[in-house]
Enzyme design. Structure first.
Site, PDB file in Angstrom:
ATOM      1  N   ASP A   1       0.851  -1.183   0.000  1.00 20.55           N
ATOM      2  CA  ASP A   1       0.000   0.000   0.000  1.00 20.55           C
ATOM      3  C   ASP A   1       0.892   1.239   0.000  1.00 20.55           C
ATOM      4  O   ASP A   1       1.493   1.572   1.021  1.00 20.55           O
ATOM      5  CB  ASP A   1      -0.926   0.011   1.217  1.00 20.55           C
ATOM      6  CG  ASP A   1      -2.029   1.048   1.085  1.00 20.55           C
ATOM      7  OD1 ASP A   1      -1.772   2.154   0.544  1.00 20.55           O
ATOM      8  OD2 ASP A   1      -3.160   0.759   1.507  1.00 20.55           O
TER       9      ASP A   1
ATOM     10  N   THR B   1     -12.005  -9.323  -3.732  1.00 24.19           N
ATOM     11  CA  THR B   1     -13.344  -8.902  -3.323  1.00 24.19           C
ATOM     12  C   THR B   1     -13.502  -7.393  -3.504  1.00 24.19           C
ATOM     13  O   THR B   1     -14.394  -6.790  -2.913  1.00 24.19           O
ATOM     14  CB  THR B   1     -13.639  -9.307  -1.864  1.00 24.19           C
ATOM     15  OG1 THR B   1     -12.621  -8.774  -1.017  1.00 24.19           O
ATOM     16  CG2 THR B   1     -13.728 -10.811  -1.705  1.00 24.19           C
ATOM     17  N   SER B   2     -12.635  -6.808  -4.326  1.00 25.00           N
ATOM     18  CA  SER B   2     -12.686  -5.362  -4.562  1.00 25.00           C
ATOM     19  C   SER B   2     -13.571  -5.039  -5.761  1.00 25.00           C
ATOM     20  O   SER B   2     -14.751  -4.837  -5.620  1.00 25.00           O
ATOM     21  CB  SER B   2     -11.279  -4.806  -4.770  1.00 25.00           C
ATOM     22  OG  SER B   2     -10.549  -4.879  -3.575  1.00 25.00           O
ATOM     23  N   ARG B   3     -12.995  -5.030  -6.932  1.00 21.99           N
ATOM     24  CA  ARG B   3     -13.700  -4.796  -8.186  1.00 21.99           C
ATOM     25  C   ARG B   3     -13.073  -5.681  -9.254  1.00 21.99           C
ATOM     26  O   ARG B   3     -11.869  -5.919  -9.254  1.00 21.99           O
ATOM     27  CB  ARG B   3     -13.604  -3.328  -8.631  1.00 21.99           C
ATOM     28  CG  ARG B   3     -14.350  -2.369  -7.756  1.00 21.99           C
ATOM     29  CD  ARG B   3     -15.860  -2.486  -7.971  1.00 21.99           C
ATOM     30  NE  ARG B   3     -16.598  -1.640  -7.060  1.00 21.99           N
ATOM     31  CZ  ARG B   3     -17.286  -2.082  -6.017  1.00 21.99           C
ATOM     32  NH1 ARG B   3     -17.327  -3.360  -5.733  1.00 21.99           N
ATOM     33  NH2 ARG B   3     -17.947  -1.253  -5.259  1.00 21.99           N
TER      34      ARG B   3
ATOM     35  N   ASP C   1     -15.736 -12.447  -5.782  1.00 20.12           N
ATOM     36  CA  ASP C   1     -17.174 -12.216  -5.794  1.00 20.12           C
ATOM     37  C   ASP C   1     -17.497 -11.028  -6.693  1.00 20.12           C
ATOM     38  O   ASP C   1     -18.603 -10.509  -6.679  1.00 20.12           O
ATOM     39  CB  ASP C   1     -17.717 -11.996  -4.382  1.00 20.12           C
ATOM     40  CG  ASP C   1     -17.314 -10.663  -3.784  1.00 20.12           C
ATOM     41  OD1 ASP C   1     -16.236 -10.155  -4.145  1.00 20.12           O
ATOM     42  OD2 ASP C   1     -18.060 -10.114  -2.957  1.00 20.12           O
TER      43      ASP C   1
ATOM     44  N   GLU D   1     -19.606  -6.717 -14.905  1.00 15.82           N
ATOM     45  CA  GLU D   1     -20.566  -7.698 -14.382  1.00 15.82           C
ATOM     46  C   GLU D   1     -22.025  -7.353 -14.671  1.00 15.82           C
ATOM     47  O   GLU D   1     -22.887  -8.210 -14.557  1.00 15.82           O
ATOM     48  CB  GLU D   1     -20.355  -7.953 -12.889  1.00 15.82           C
ATOM     49  CG  GLU D   1     -20.410  -6.760 -12.007  1.00 15.82           C
ATOM     50  CD  GLU D   1     -19.915  -7.055 -10.590  1.00 15.82           C
ATOM     51  OE1 GLU D   1     -20.392  -6.361  -9.686  1.00 15.82           O
ATOM     52  OE2 GLU D   1     -19.082  -7.941 -10.381  1.00 15.82           O
TER      53      GLU D   1
END
Length: 180
Positions: free
Chosen positions: A74, A128-130, A154, A159
């Site tokens: 990060d 699980t972000s984008r 997910d 999408e």
């Protein structure tokens, strides 16, 4: 405080590492040969958390007690209780790469064939972000070439406009180690 997303990322990681879904599908077909589904233990793995914001911090806390080595990527975080590494070094060390970043110009296609080429063999990616943060075609190709060990997500790119053409959906239907 959104622990549900971090819990989902953790569940996807366990599922892909331990091959839970594949063994379940095998049993549904009245087959039971556990050897192909032994999977990998979490203890001792190197887990890279990309994004040490709210969700990344929760995910890191969930890893405590499992005997893993956690490191963080990060560029916006100065202090962190875990070892910070640049992306390419982290990708080279990681057994699991968990993505917890917002989508913007800097993160779109952050995980692509260049960065995947730096990965350890059989590393898994959890997103699980984008969907647009990863290049899904590059991930599926790396899985097919046995470079990556799996992908749990997910989220999917584009999408809302035609999932039938999505490479992750196609790979899941082919029985590749992709969990959606």
């Amino acid at each position: 405080n959104l622990p549900s997303t971090s819990e989902l990322a953790f569940g996807l990681m366990i599922n892909v590492l331990r091959k839970v879904h594949q063994s379940y599908e095998s049993v549904k077909k009245n087959k039971w040969d556990y050897l192909p589904y032994v999977g990998r233990q979490i203890k001792g793995l190197n887990i890279c958390v990309i994004g040490y914001g709210r969700l990344g911090k929760i995910f890191c806390k969930q890893l405590i007690g499992f005997g893993v080595n956690v490191f963080v990527v990060d560029p916006y975080v100065k202090k962190c209780r875990y070892k910070k590494l640049p992306l390419t070094k982290a990708m080279a060390k990681a057994d699991v790469i968990a993505i917890h970043v917002h989508l913007n110009h800097a993160t779109k296609n952050l995980i692509n064939k260049h960065n995947i080429s730096k990965c350890k063999k059989n590393a898994i990616i959890i997103n699980t972000s984008r969907g647009e943060i990863v290049n899904e075609k590059d991930i599926i190709l790396a899985i097919k070439k046995n470079k990556l060990g799996g992908y749990g997500t997910d989220v999917l790119s584009n999408e809302l406009n035609g999932l039938n053409r999505n490479p992750v959906i196609k790979a899941a239907k082919q029985g590749l180690p992709v969990l959606i």
